[in-house]
Scaffold this active site. Structure first.
Site, PDB file in Angstrom:
ATOM      1  N   ASP A   1      52.828  74.839  23.148  1.00 58.24           N
ATOM      2  CA  ASP A   1      51.733  73.660  24.083  1.00 58.24           C
ATOM      3  C   ASP A   1      50.772  73.748  22.389  1.00 58.24           C
ATOM      4  O   ASP A   1      50.550  74.134  21.616  1.00 58.24           O
ATOM      5  CB  ASP A   1      50.901  74.861  24.536  1.00 58.24           C
TER       6      ASP A   1
ATOM      7  N   ASP B   1      51.439  76.153  31.720  1.00 61.04           N
ATOM      8  CA  ASP B   1      52.974  76.315  31.339  1.00 61.04           C
ATOM      9  C   ASP B   1      53.500  77.272  31.859  1.00 61.04           C
ATOM     10  O   ASP B   1      54.652  77.799  30.995  1.00 61.04           O
ATOM     11  CB  ASP B   1      52.076  76.834  29.351  1.00 61.04           C
TER      12      ASP B   1
HETATM   13  P1  ADP Z   1      47.015  69.994  27.483  1.00 59.64           P
HETATM   14  O1  ADP Z   1      49.262  69.584  27.704  1.00 59.64           O
HETATM   15  O2  ADP Z   1      46.555  69.266  26.026  1.00 59.64           O
HETATM   16  O3  ADP Z   1      46.767  71.180  27.666  1.00 59.64           O
HETATM   17  P2  ADP Z   1      46.144  68.369  29.993  1.00 59.64           P
HETATM   18  O4  ADP Z   1      47.949  68.560  30.589  1.00 59.64           O
HETATM   19  O5  ADP Z   1      45.871  69.573  30.281  1.00 59.64           O
HETATM   20  O6  ADP Z   1      46.589  68.443  28.543  1.00 59.64           O
HETATM   21  O7  ADP Z   1      45.713  67.156  30.462  1.00 59.64           O
HETATM   22  C1  ADP Z   1      46.046  65.902  29.120  1.00 59.64           C
HETATM   23  C2  ADP Z   1      44.904  65.314  29.468  1.00 59.64           C
HETATM   24  O8  ADP Z   1      43.919  64.633  30.272  1.00 59.64           O
HETATM   25  C3  ADP Z   1      44.127  65.329  28.319  1.00 59.64           C
HETATM   26  O9  ADP Z   1      44.406  65.067  27.048  1.00 59.64           O
HETATM   27  C4  ADP Z   1      43.151  64.781  28.707  1.00 59.64           C
HETATM   28  O10 ADP Z   1      43.056  62.827  28.002  1.00 59.64           O
HETATM   29  C5  ADP Z   1      43.321  64.804  30.809  1.00 59.64           C
HETATM   30  N1  ADP Z   1      42.154  65.447  31.350  1.00 59.64           N
HETATM   31  C6  ADP Z   1      42.826  66.488  31.762  1.00 59.64           C
HETATM   32  N2  ADP Z   1      41.916  66.924  32.558  1.00 59.64           N
HETATM   33  C7  ADP Z   1      40.417  65.912  32.266  1.00 59.64           C
HETATM   34  C8  ADP Z   1      39.109  66.736  32.466  1.00 59.64           C
HETATM   35  N3  ADP Z   1      38.678  67.715  33.341  1.00 59.64           N
HETATM   36  N4  ADP Z   1      38.374  65.755  31.638  1.00 59.64           N
HETATM   37  C9  ADP Z   1      38.826  65.120  30.541  1.00 59.64           C
HETATM   38  N5  ADP Z   1      40.142  64.351  30.871  1.00 59.64           N
HETATM   39  C10 ADP Z   1      40.853  65.191  31.692  1.00 59.64           C
HETATM   40 MG    MG Z   2      47.132  74.488  26.430  1.00 58.23          MG
END
Ligand code: ADP
Ligand code: MG
Length: 314
Positions: free
Chosen positions: A38, A263
């Site tokens: 991740d 995850d």
């Molecule tokens: P990762 O796999 O990196 O943990 P997530 O699946 O949680 O990422 O989120 C993917 C994308 O969605 C982030 O990179 C962001 O662009 C957007 N995102 C998710 N949650 C938020 C939030 N609370 N505020 C702003 N953007 C968000």
């Molecule tokens: Mg993560």
């Protein structure tokens, strides 16, 4: 391996903060072909911080930050925390409104008086957040979130966004009442050991893969920095397990390393799931290994330990 050898290996692991849930997991780790990482909080420190905020409408920067922080205040996402922190610092340290606001009350007290009233908050996994402020819709998130809500991103903002992403930053887009108003750039540095560990895995004949919900350009910039060639970006939380199953199709043994609640389906789907850091209870539950020290070096420790334990008796 004898039961004694397994017990010894489990003890050696525990001394490194590598908790192994059973002999089967210990045995499978020797054959790992792919390690899926991740990105956020696993390869990176998970300590996001705002580097820039840029307003593209007439709104004043302070008002923009208040609006976005208000929308994000109920979100548990690390990006949200970075934004709220940044706005807080902007108002109370860089531009304190009045002398009596600074220093006296607790941070929480100050925030409660400062954030705008939010209605109908919802977090959209892999996208961002949505709420109503002053009866107007506020959207904070990625391109997909804005596009799904038919918000047009001006060309000037789009090229600003691209330049951030090429520098491994995540650009967070903001819309108010159906109109695009600005971007907040967030950086999350790599863990110090990340590059060395990726190189080490490759030397051991293991293929590292990065999976993330973040956009392609940011993902690729981070992957390049850390030395990973195989990247899967813009993967929805549910899609991480799907990535693992596709790699398992030819019989390959696949490990997943992750920290977050998002995850856990992937940790469970992997042949060897490794929860890293404090993790969430649900991630720890789903994992075969818990890497307590939050160091990526322990991915190598885990594989080494398995290889050593099981080669002795061959
Ligand atoms: P990762 O796999 O990196 O943990 P997530 O699946 O949680 O990422 O989120 C993917 C994308 O969605 C982030 O990179 C962001 O662009 C957007 N995102 C998710 N949650 C938020 C939030 N609370 N505020 C702003 N953007 C968000
Ligand atoms: Mg993560």
């Amino acid at each position: 391996a004898t039961p004694t050898a397994v017990m010894v290996a489990t003890g050696v692991g525990a001394n490194h903060g590598v908790l192994i849930k059973g002999g089967d997991a210990l045995e499978r780790a020797q054959s790992i072909r792919y390690v899926i990482f991740d990105k956020t909080g696993t390869l990176t420190q998970g300590k996001a911080s705002v580097t820039t905020a840029k307003v593209f409408s007439g709104m004043e920067l302070g008002d923009f930050l208040t609006l976005v922080a208000s929308a994000e205040a109920s979100s548990e996402h690390p990006l949200a925390k970075a934004i709220v922190d940044h706005a807080y610092h902007y108002h109370f340290f860089d531009n304190p409104p009045t002398a009596k606001d600074a220093g006296k009350q607790s941070k929480q007290d100050k925030l409660s008086g400062w954030l705008l009233e939010v209605k109908d908050f919802s977090a959209i996994p892999g996208r961002g957040v949505h709420c109503l402020i002053n009866e107007k819709t506020v959207l904070v998130g990625n391109r997909s979130l804005l596009m799904e809500n038919k918000v047009t991103i001006p060309n000037e903002a789009e090229s600003f966004l691209v330049s951030l992403e090429l520098n491994a930053k995540t650009g967070i887009l903001v819309a108010y009442d159906g109109t695009f108003i600005g971007v907040i750039a967030v950086a999350d540095p790599l863990k110090r050991e990340a590059t060395v560990v990726i190189e080490g895995l490759k030397k051991m004949g293991v293929h590292p893969v990065m999976v993330t919900g973040d956009n392609w350009r940011t993902a690729q910039a981070v992957a390049k920095e850390v030395g990973i060639e195989d990247v899967r970006a813009e993967v929805m939380p549910a899609g991480k397990a799907e990535v693992i199953r596709s790699l398992q199709k030819d019989g390959s043994v696949v490990a997943m390393v992750g920290d977050g609640i998002n995850d856990s389906p992937a940790l469970a789907a992997a042949d060897v799931g490794m929860a890293i850091g404090a993790g969430t209870d649900i991630a720890i539950e789903a994992a075969d290994y818990v890497l307590m020290r939050n160091s990526l070096e322990d991915v190598i420790t885990a594989i080494d330990l398995s290889r050593k334990t099981f080669s002795r008796i061959r």
